[in-house]
Design a protein around this motif. Sequence first.
Motif, PDB file in Angstrom:
ATOM      1  N   MET A   1       3.210  -3.857  57.340  1.00 38.20           N
ATOM      2  CA  MET A   1       3.102  -4.153  55.920  1.00 38.20           C
ATOM      3  C   MET A   1       2.480  -5.539  55.773  1.00 38.20           C
ATOM      4  O   MET A   1       2.869  -6.470  56.464  1.00 38.20           O
ATOM      5  N   THR A   2       1.541  -5.639  54.856  1.00 34.20           N
ATOM      6  CA  THR A   2       0.890  -6.929  54.621  1.00 34.20           C
ATOM      7  C   THR A   2       1.720  -7.780  53.659  1.00 34.20           C
ATOM      8  O   THR A   2       2.650  -7.278  53.006  1.00 34.20           O
ATOM      9  N   HIS A   3       1.350  -9.036  53.571  1.00 38.23           N
ATOM     10  CA  HIS A   3       1.995  -9.975  52.655  1.00 38.23           C
ATOM     11  C   HIS A   3       1.928  -9.436  51.220  1.00 38.23           C
ATOM     12  O   HIS A   3       2.933  -9.394  50.508  1.00 38.23           O
ATOM     13  N   ASP A   4       0.734  -9.015  50.799  1.00 37.62           N
ATOM     14  CA  ASP A   4       0.560  -8.526  49.430  1.00 37.62           C
ATOM     15  C   ASP A   4       1.344  -7.243  49.164  1.00 37.62           C
ATOM     16  O   ASP A   4       1.895  -7.059  48.082  1.00 37.62           O
ATOM     17  N   GLU A   5       1.403  -6.364  50.144  1.00 38.02           N
ATOM     18  CA  GLU A   5       2.183  -5.129  49.984  1.00 38.02           C
ATOM     19  C   GLU A   5       3.671  -5.438  49.835  1.00 38.02           C
ATOM     20  O   GLU A   5       4.368  -4.806  49.038  1.00 38.02           O
ATOM     21  N   ALA A   6       4.149  -6.416  50.592  1.00 39.07           N
ATOM     22  CA  ALA A   6       5.561  -6.800  50.492  1.00 39.07           C
ATOM     23  C   ALA A   6       5.869  -7.376  49.113  1.00 39.07           C
ATOM     24  O   ALA A   6       6.899  -7.054  48.510  1.00 39.07           O
ATOM     25  N   ILE A   7       4.954  -8.213  48.605  1.00 36.30           N
ATOM     26  CA  ILE A   7       5.137  -8.782  47.256  1.00 36.30           C
ATOM     27  C   ILE A   7       5.151  -7.657  46.224  1.00 36.30           C
ATOM     28  O   ILE A   7       5.987  -7.645  45.318  1.00 36.30           O
ATOM     29  N   GLN A   8       4.238  -6.702  46.354  1.00 33.39           N
ATOM     30  CA  GLN A   8       4.185  -5.577  45.424  1.00 33.39           C
ATOM     31  C   GLN A   8       5.478  -4.773  45.459  1.00 33.39           C
ATOM     32  O   GLN A   8       5.993  -4.363  44.419  1.00 33.39           O
ATOM     33  N   GLN A   9       5.995  -4.536  46.655  1.00 31.36           N
ATOM     34  CA  GLN A   9       7.228  -3.765  46.795  1.00 31.36           C
ATOM     35  C   GLN A   9       8.390  -4.493  46.107  1.00 31.36           C
ATOM     36  O   GLN A   9       9.160  -3.875  45.364  1.00 31.36           O
ATOM     37  N   LEU A  10       8.508  -5.793  46.338  1.00 32.69           N
ATOM     38  CA  LEU A  10       9.582  -6.559  45.702  1.00 32.69           C
ATOM     39  C   LEU A  10       9.422  -6.576  44.186  1.00 32.69           C
ATOM     40  O   LEU A  10      10.402  -6.441  43.445  1.00 32.69           O
TER      41      LEU A  10
END
Length: 63
Positions: free
Chosen positions: A1-10
């Motif tokens: 998971m990328t940084h941006d994907e993690a932010i989107q998930q949160l």
Amino acid sequence: MTHDEAIQQLSHLGRRRAFGRHVGSDRLIQAGLDALLAGVAPPRSPEEAARFLRERPPGERTD
């Protein structure tokens, strides 16, 4: 998971909770671990959190 994907998930989980939807603790824990492994660091102070919110692109603002 990328940084941006993690932010989107949160962000997605936060919106679900804000609109009164149930988010299981297992999903919150997994999202937190994913974010940690992706290098997402939480703001260290209220001032830093406020600066982060001000600097987000207009399409991502929730306030």
